[in-house]
Design a protein around this motif. Structure first.
Motif, PDB file in Angstrom:
ATOM      1  N   ASN A   9      44.096  40.198  50.500  1.00 34.74           N
ATOM      2  CA  ASN A   9      44.498  39.842  49.142  1.00 34.74           C
ATOM      3  C   ASN A   9      43.791  38.583  48.676  1.00 34.74           C
ATOM      4  O   ASN A   9      43.342  38.502  47.537  1.00 34.74           O
ATOM      5  CB  ASN A   9      46.014  39.641  49.057  1.00 34.74           C
ATOM      6  CG  ASN A   9      46.766  40.951  49.052  1.00 34.74           C
ATOM      7  OD1 ASN A   9      46.200  41.993  48.770  1.00 34.74           O
ATOM      8  ND2 ASN A   9      48.042  40.880  49.367  1.00 34.74           N
ATOM      9  N   SER A  10      43.687  37.604  49.554  1.00 35.08           N
ATOM     10  CA  SER A  10      43.018  36.370  49.164  1.00 35.08           C
ATOM     11  C   SER A  10      41.521  36.592  48.973  1.00 35.08           C
ATOM     12  O   SER A  10      40.908  35.971  48.098  1.00 35.08           O
ATOM     13  CB  SER A  10      43.282  35.264  50.180  1.00 35.08           C
ATOM     14  OG  SER A  10      42.745  35.609  51.428  1.00 35.08           O
ATOM     15  N   MET A  12      40.161  39.456  47.926  1.00 42.21           N
ATOM     16  CA  MET A  12      40.038  40.167  46.655  1.00 42.21           C
ATOM     17  C   MET A  12      40.225  39.211  45.475  1.00 42.21           C
ATOM     18  O   MET A  12      39.504  39.291  44.486  1.00 42.21           O
ATOM     19  CB  MET A  12      41.062  41.309  46.569  1.00 42.21           C
ATOM     20  CG  MET A  12      40.778  42.457  47.522  1.00 42.21           C
ATOM     21  SD  MET A  12      39.179  43.240  47.214  1.00 42.21           S
ATOM     22  CE  MET A  12      39.464  43.900  45.601  1.00 42.21           C
ATOM     23  N   GLN A  13      41.171  38.305  45.611  1.00 45.08           N
ATOM     24  CA  GLN A  13      41.398  37.330  44.551  1.00 45.08           C
ATOM     25  C   GLN A  13      40.189  36.413  44.408  1.00 45.08           C
ATOM     26  O   GLN A  13      39.776  36.086  43.287  1.00 45.08           O
ATOM     27  CB  GLN A  13      42.653  36.512  44.838  1.00 45.08           C
ATOM     28  CG  GLN A  13      43.005  35.549  43.734  1.00 45.08           C
ATOM     29  CD  GLN A  13      44.285  34.783  44.018  1.00 45.08           C
ATOM     30  OE1 GLN A  13      44.873  34.905  45.082  1.00 45.08           O
ATOM     31  NE2 GLN A  13      44.710  33.981  43.054  1.00 45.08           N
ATOM     32  N   ALA A  14      39.601  36.012  45.507  1.00 45.22           N
ATOM     33  CA  ALA A  14      38.415  35.164  45.460  1.00 45.22           C
ATOM     34  C   ALA A  14      37.246  35.903  44.808  1.00 45.22           C
ATOM     35  O   ALA A  14      36.494  35.318  44.026  1.00 45.22           O
ATOM     36  CB  ALA A  14      38.040  34.700  46.858  1.00 45.22           C
ATOM     37  N   ARG A  15      37.097  37.182  45.122  1.00 43.03           N
ATOM     38  CA  ARG A  15      36.020  37.980  44.508  1.00 43.03           C
ATOM     39  C   ARG A  15      36.220  38.097  42.996  1.00 43.03           C
ATOM     40  O   ARG A  15      35.267  38.008  42.225  1.00 43.03           O
ATOM     41  CB  ARG A  15      35.952  39.362  45.140  1.00 43.03           C
ATOM     42  CG  ARG A  15      35.351  39.353  46.511  1.00 43.03           C
ATOM     43  CD  ARG A  15      35.234  40.721  47.087  1.00 43.03           C
ATOM     44  NE  ARG A  15      34.687  40.649  48.436  1.00 43.03           N
ATOM     45  CZ  ARG A  15      34.711  41.633  49.304  1.00 43.03           C
ATOM     46  NH1 ARG A  15      35.286  42.765  48.998  1.00 43.03           N
ATOM     47  NH2 ARG A  15      34.184  41.477  50.504  1.00 43.03           N
ATOM     48  N   ARG A  16      37.462  38.326  42.567  1.00 46.98           N
ATOM     49  CA  ARG A  16      37.740  38.407  41.134  1.00 46.98           C
ATOM     50  C   ARG A  16      37.446  37.080  40.450  1.00 46.98           C
ATOM     51  O   ARG A  16      36.899  37.048  39.345  1.00 46.98           O
ATOM     52  CB  ARG A  16      39.190  38.825  40.889  1.00 46.98           C
ATOM     53  CG  ARG A  16      39.383  40.331  41.037  1.00 46.98           C
ATOM     54  CD  ARG A  16      40.790  40.715  40.697  1.00 46.98           C
ATOM     55  NE  ARG A  16      41.446  40.827  42.015  1.00 46.98           N
ATOM     56  CZ  ARG A  16      42.715  40.707  42.268  1.00 46.98           C
ATOM     57  NH1 ARG A  16      43.560  40.459  41.312  1.00 46.98           N
ATOM     58  NH2 ARG A  16      43.192  40.839  43.489  1.00 46.98           N
ATOM     59  N   THR A  17      37.789  35.993  41.111  1.00 45.65           N
ATOM     60  CA  THR A  17      37.520  34.671  40.549  1.00 45.65           C
ATOM     61  C   THR A  17      36.020  34.434  40.421  1.00 45.65           C
ATOM     62  O   THR A  17      35.547  33.943  39.389  1.00 45.65           O
ATOM     63  CB  THR A  17      38.158  33.577  41.423  1.00 45.65           C
ATOM     64  OG1 THR A  17      39.558  33.817  41.505  1.00 45.65           O
ATOM     65  CG2 THR A  17      37.911  32.194  40.846  1.00 45.65           C
TER      66      THR A  17
END
Length: 72
Positions: A9-10, A12-17
């Motif tokens: 999850n972290s 994926m969140q980093a990739r979105r950011t």
């Protein structure tokens, strides 16, 4: 197992950011001095029709009281 889920999850969140930052970095922007000059020009062109500067005629004011209050 929950450590892997939290980790993915972290990631994926980093990739979105990172993707969002790339989009923002590639956005064409104009210089502030140009934007300010355009804003001043717009305000000057539309100052005659601005009710905050010119006021509202009492005959066309929809918020004017219809009747006056009279105390006896």
């Amino acid at each position: 197992m929950s450590g892997k889920v939290c980790s993915s999850n972290s990631v994926m969140q980093a990739r979105r950011t990172v993707d969002q930052l790339r989009v923002e970095a590639n956005t064409d922007r104009i210089k502030i001095s140009i934007a300010a000059a355009q804003l001043v020009q717009y305000c000057q062109e539309h100052s005659r029709s601005d009710p905050l500067l010119t006021g509202i005629a009492t005959s066309s004011n929809p918020f004017k009281d219809k009747k006056t209050c009279v105390l006896l």
